[in-house]
Design a protein around this motif. Structure first.
Motif, PDB file in Angstrom:
ATOM      1  N   ASP A 316      11.064 -19.326 -16.264  1.00  0.00           N
ATOM      2  CA  ASP A 316      11.098 -20.036 -14.983  1.00  0.00           C
ATOM      3  C   ASP A 316      11.350 -21.517 -15.259  1.00  0.00           C
ATOM      4  OD1 ASP A 316      10.840 -20.937 -12.416  1.00  0.00           O
ATOM      5  OD2 ASP A 316       8.700 -20.495 -12.238  1.00  0.00           O
ATOM      6  N   LEU A 317      12.620 -21.875 -15.405  1.00  0.00           N
ATOM      7  CA  LEU A 317      12.971 -23.246 -15.763  1.00  0.00           C
ATOM      8  C   LEU A 317      12.506 -24.251 -14.720  1.00  0.00           C
ATOM      9  CD1 LEU A 317      16.581 -22.945 -17.223  1.00  0.00           C
ATOM     10  CD2 LEU A 317      14.624 -23.950 -18.378  1.00  0.00           C
ATOM     11  N   ASN A 318      12.762 -23.969 -13.450  1.00  0.00           N
ATOM     12  CA  ASN A 318      12.501 -24.954 -12.400  1.00  0.00           C
ATOM     13  C   ASN A 318      11.126 -24.798 -11.750  1.00  0.00           C
ATOM     14  OD1 ASN A 318      13.006 -22.597 -11.019  1.00  0.00           O
ATOM     15  ND2 ASN A 318      14.480 -23.495  -9.580  1.00  0.00           N
ATOM     16  N   LEU A 319      10.306 -23.916 -12.326  1.00  0.00           N
ATOM     17  CA  LEU A 319       8.902 -23.776 -11.906  1.00  0.00           C
ATOM     18  C   LEU A 319       8.749 -23.425 -10.423  1.00  0.00           C
ATOM     19  CD1 LEU A 319       7.330 -26.798 -13.856  1.00  0.00           C
ATOM     20  CD2 LEU A 319       7.453 -24.403 -14.557  1.00  0.00           C
ATOM     21  N   ALA A 381      16.640 -15.874 -25.097  1.00  0.00           N
ATOM     22  CA  ALA A 381      15.681 -16.885 -24.668  1.00  0.00           C
ATOM     23  C   ALA A 381      14.483 -16.833 -25.607  1.00  0.00           C
ATOM     24  CB  ALA A 381      15.252 -16.636 -23.227  1.00  0.00           C
ATOM     25  N   PRO A 382      14.421 -17.716 -26.604  1.00  0.00           N
ATOM     26  CA  PRO A 382      13.369 -17.647 -27.623  1.00  0.00           C
ATOM     27  C   PRO A 382      12.073 -18.338 -27.232  1.00  0.00           C
ATOM     28  CG  PRO A 382      14.887 -19.398 -28.167  1.00  0.00           C
ATOM     29  CD  PRO A 382      15.407 -18.769 -26.901  1.00  0.00           C
ATOM     30  N   GLY A 383      11.987 -18.817 -26.003  1.00  0.00           N
ATOM     31  CA  GLY A 383      10.807 -19.574 -25.595  1.00  0.00           C
ATOM     32  C   GLY A 383      11.010 -21.062 -25.835  1.00  0.00           C
ATOM     33  N   ASP A 384       9.919 -21.780 -25.946  1.00  0.00           N
ATOM     34  CA  ASP A 384       9.953 -23.238 -26.075  1.00  0.00           C
ATOM     35  C   ASP A 384       9.932 -23.620 -27.554  1.00  0.00           C
ATOM     36  OD1 ASP A 384       9.714 -25.958 -25.811  1.00  0.00           O
ATOM     37  OD2 ASP A 384       7.656 -25.913 -25.064  1.00  0.00           O
ATOM     38  N   LEU A 385      11.104 -23.705 -28.159  1.00  0.00           N
ATOM     39  CA  LEU A 385      11.187 -23.957 -29.595  1.00  0.00           C
ATOM     40  C   LEU A 385      10.759 -25.369 -29.974  1.00  0.00           C
ATOM     41  CD1 LEU A 385      14.542 -22.161 -30.520  1.00  0.00           C
ATOM     42  CD2 LEU A 385      12.213 -21.373 -30.951  1.00  0.00           C
ATOM     43  N   ASN A 386      11.112 -26.362 -29.166  1.00  0.00           N
ATOM     44  CA  ASN A 386      10.804 -27.749 -29.520  1.00  0.00           C
ATOM     45  C   ASN A 386       9.508 -28.257 -28.903  1.00  0.00           C
ATOM     46  OD1 ASN A 386      11.750 -27.883 -26.899  1.00  0.00           O
ATOM     47  ND2 ASN A 386      13.075 -29.650 -27.257  1.00  0.00           N
ATOM     48  N   GLN A 387       8.761 -27.366 -28.264  1.00  0.00           N
ATOM     49  CA  GLN A 387       7.421 -27.654 -27.753  1.00  0.00           C
ATOM     50  C   GLN A 387       7.401 -28.824 -26.758  1.00  0.00           C
ATOM     51  OE1 GLN A 387       5.490 -27.987 -31.704  1.00  0.00           O
ATOM     52  NE2 GLN A 387       4.469 -26.056 -31.237  1.00  0.00           N
ATOM     53  N   GLY A 389       7.633 -28.082 -23.485  1.00  0.00           N
ATOM     54  CA  GLY A 389       7.202 -27.467 -22.245  1.00  0.00           C
ATOM     55  C   GLY A 389       8.294 -26.785 -21.453  1.00  0.00           C
ATOM     56  N   VAL A 390       9.541 -26.800 -21.954  1.00  0.00           N
ATOM     57  CA  VAL A 390      10.684 -26.224 -21.247  1.00  0.00           C
ATOM     58  C   VAL A 390      11.281 -25.095 -22.093  1.00  0.00           C
ATOM     59  CG1 VAL A 390      12.928 -26.687 -20.179  1.00  0.00           C
ATOM     60  CG2 VAL A 390      11.163 -28.474 -20.215  1.00  0.00           C
ATOM     61  N   PRO A 391      11.556 -23.923 -21.516  1.00  0.00           N
ATOM     62  CA  PRO A 391      12.184 -22.850 -22.295  1.00  0.00           C
ATOM     63  C   PRO A 391      13.560 -23.258 -22.813  1.00  0.00           C
ATOM     64  CG  PRO A 391      11.326 -22.011 -20.210  1.00  0.00           C
ATOM     65  CD  PRO A 391      11.254 -23.502 -20.131  1.00  0.00           C
ATOM     66  N   ASP A 392      13.907 -22.769 -23.992  1.00  0.00           N
ATOM     67  CA  ASP A 392      15.192 -23.072 -24.610  1.00  0.00           C
ATOM     68  C   ASP A 392      16.073 -21.831 -24.636  1.00  0.00           C
ATOM     69  OD1 ASP A 392      14.389 -25.785 -25.178  1.00  0.00           O
ATOM     70  OD2 ASP A 392      13.105 -24.960 -26.745  1.00  0.00           O
ATOM     71  N   PHE A 393      17.289 -21.978 -25.136  1.00  0.00           N
ATOM     72  CA  PHE A 393      18.261 -20.880 -25.092  1.00  0.00           C
ATOM     73  C   PHE A 393      19.100 -20.902 -26.361  1.00  0.00           C
ATOM     74  CE2 PHE A 393      22.190 -18.753 -23.526  1.00  0.00           C
ATOM     75  CZ  PHE A 393      21.600 -17.573 -23.086  1.00  0.00           C
ATOM     76  N   PHE A 414      18.494 -26.910 -26.382  1.00  0.00           N
ATOM     77  CA  PHE A 414      17.201 -27.388 -25.899  1.00  0.00           C
ATOM     78  C   PHE A 414      17.414 -27.905 -24.478  1.00  0.00           C
ATOM     79  CE2 PHE A 414      17.254 -27.699 -30.503  1.00  0.00           C
ATOM     80  CZ  PHE A 414      16.108 -26.980 -30.830  1.00  0.00           C
ATOM     81  N   LEU A 415      16.812 -27.208 -23.522  1.00  0.00           N
ATOM     82  CA  LEU A 415      17.162 -27.385 -22.119  1.00  0.00           C
ATOM     83  C   LEU A 415      16.243 -28.357 -21.390  1.00  0.00           C
ATOM     84  CD1 LEU A 415      17.910 -23.678 -21.114  1.00  0.00           C
ATOM     85  CD2 LEU A 415      19.547 -25.461 -21.777  1.00  0.00           C
ATOM     86  N   ASN A 416      16.784 -28.911 -20.318  1.00  0.00           N
ATOM     87  CA  ASN A 416      16.004 -29.614 -19.304  1.00  0.00           C
ATOM     88  C   ASN A 416      15.662 -28.631 -18.187  1.00  0.00           C
ATOM     89  OD1 ASN A 416      16.241 -32.346 -20.443  1.00  0.00           O
ATOM     90  ND2 ASN A 416      18.420 -32.149 -19.915  1.00  0.00           N
TER      91      ASN A 416
END
Length: 488
Positions: A316-319, A381-387, A389-393, A414-416
């Motif tokens: 859920d990128l945009n919460l 979608a590996p989850g939040d790799l860079n910690q 708080g935003v899921p990455d791709f 690393f996504l916004n």
């Protein structure tokens, strides 16, 4: 300039003053690490290792940081395990052109041994006839090798799908959780060339699994089966991709996105995605189509974009409480022919698109260098790799030429929260620490999925290389990439 012990490094060049004097009454001394780290933690994106102070008077330090010198966190490859004929514990016999690694998914810990498992497909496997296809359930060891495996095809794996020649079962595969509530995880497998109702209209199978990877029951979804009431046309290739959406509409049953990459809504081979609201028996309760002309999607698709080649849930990128879907369009021509693109679809609970963000060679903040025919394709979608708080791709570029022709590559994006790219890392023959040697034409990045098989809290990536020639021409292979965090 004095340095704070164990927390600072020498600075060269310009520095920027960002803090004033500390009061001694509020500080445990002029080298107070607590105060310095507290100030650092308030400065978004800054590294505490860059803190220094300069006692311009004898009473109070001033804090300085290198202006713009802090680098963002990323991931790199720490080790690799290759899986293929005779490698990594893979014991099945492959034939030329089977193309193992075409797609991949993780079903979770299917056999409950404490280690996440993988599924990898070979859609041109010839069990029972030419190019009928197969799916391999891989029971993993923590080191990335295979402990055991189970093949599902027209002739193996329990209850078998009724495949015909050229169906290419395994064109897609996705985990759908425990759909029927029997305590065992289930799968879906696409047969995009299925021609039961017309040439290459496509189909997808719900596979109700046993814990040993065999199939207990099957439900087919096609133009005429599974209560699917959409009208598919010849050559739509429904089943080209799939992804579990979780319970999108709140009815307590997992829902699924399925790609039809050569659907002709709006023009030739523009592609489409179907949101299938499922029943627990694997049939379809209702659906919503997303295409150039339906579902609230306002992206500008062109002929031959093939939107729907891969579908991946990005969290859920945009919460807003709804899962968001990333869809590849491998034939997109932004910046040049067939460079490929991604669409981040922010979904409504009815399966329509609230808004979208495109990522390509010219849009969405992506700064990677794509060449003609690179074809952004497989995604995970590996989850939040860079910690942050935003899921990455993670997405593959199967025809990338780093190191040689069509060797392939992988981009970690690393996504916004708005779906744009903050920054990226590339894995290829020449970048990112990939120690295994790729060969020309391997198509590394054909597929990618993620699961933490060694339990270190950081997911491993299983990456398909469907034209790998280990053992014979285009038999295919996959790589398990173990990652570690570092700063770019």
């Amino acid at each position: 300039m004095h340095h704070i012990a164990h927390t600072s490094v020498p600075i060269s060049g310009n520095v920027q003053r960002i803090g004033g004097a500390h009061k001694k009454s509020a500080c445990f001394g002029r080298r107070c690490i607590v105060c310095l780290l507290a100030l650092c933690s308030l400065m978004s994106g800054l590294s505490c290792l860059n803190i220094q102070y300069s006692p311009l008077d004898t009473r109070d330090p001033l804090i300085f940081l290198i202006a713009g010198a802090v680098t963002p966190p990323s991931v790199r490859i720490s080790s690799v395990q290759k899986l293929g004929e005779g490698q990594g514990g893979f014991s099945a016999v492959l034939n030329d052109d089977d193309q193992l690694g075409w797609d991949a998914t993780s079903p979770g810990d299917l056999d409950s041994d404490g280690i996440q498992d993988f599924v990898v497909t070979a859609p041109q496997d010839d069990d029972g006839g030419s190019d009928r296809g197969a799916v391999f359930v891989l029971f993993m060891n923590a080191d990335g090798s295979i402990r055991a495996q189970q093949k599902i095809s027209a002739t193996q794996g329990g209850v078998t799908p009724a495949l015909t020649d050229l169906d290419r079962f395994g064109w897609s595969a996705c985990s759908i959780g425990d759909l029927d509530g029997d305590g065992t995880l289930d799968l879906m497998g696409g047969a995009a060339q299925d021609s039961d109702d017309g040439p290459a209209r496509g189909s997808i199978y719900t596979l109700f699994l046993n814990a040993n990877g065999t199939v207990n029951a099957i439900q087919k979804i096609s133009d005429s089966q599974g209560s699917f009431t959409a009208t598919l046309d010849d050559l739509d290739r429904f089943g080209a991709s799939c992804a579990s959406l979780g319970d999108l509409n709140g009815d307590g049953v997992t829902d699924v996105a399925v790609g039809a990459l050569t659907d002709d809504d709006g023009g030739t081979d523009r592609g489409a995605v179907y949101i299938l609201f499922m029943n627990t028996n694997g049939t379809v309760s209702s659906f919503q189509k997303i295409s150039d002309t339906e579902g609230g999607f306002t992206g500008m698709l062109d002929d031959d974009d093939r939107f729907g080649r891969r579908v991946t849930v990005a969290g859920d990128l945009n919460l807003d409480g709804n899962p968001d879907l990333i869809v590849t369009a491998l034939g997109d021509d932004d910046g040049g022919t067939n460079r490929g693109a991604l669409y981040v679809l922010f979904l409504n609970s009815d399966g329509t698109v609230a808004q979208h963000q495109k990522i390509s060679a010219t849009e969405g903040g992506f700064t990677g260098i794509l060449d003609d025919a690179d074809e952004l394709r497989g995604g995970a979608a590996p989850g939040d790799l860079n910690q942050d708080g935003v899921p990455d791709f993670v997405v593959g570029a199967v025809n990338d030429d780093d190191g040689g022709l069509n060797r392939g590559a992988l981009y970690v994006l690393f996504l916004n929260r708005d779906g744009t790219v903050k920054y990226h890392t590339k894995f290829s023959s020449t970048e990112g620490g990939l120690p295994s040697v790729l060969n020309d034409g391997d198509a590394f990045g054909s597929s990618v999925t993620a699961a933490d098989i060694n339990g270190d809290g950081l997911p491993e990536l299983l990456v398909g290389s469907r034209y790998d020639d280990s053992g014979g021409t285009d038999r295919g292979a996959a790589y398990v990439l173990f990652l570690e965090r570092y700063r770019l």
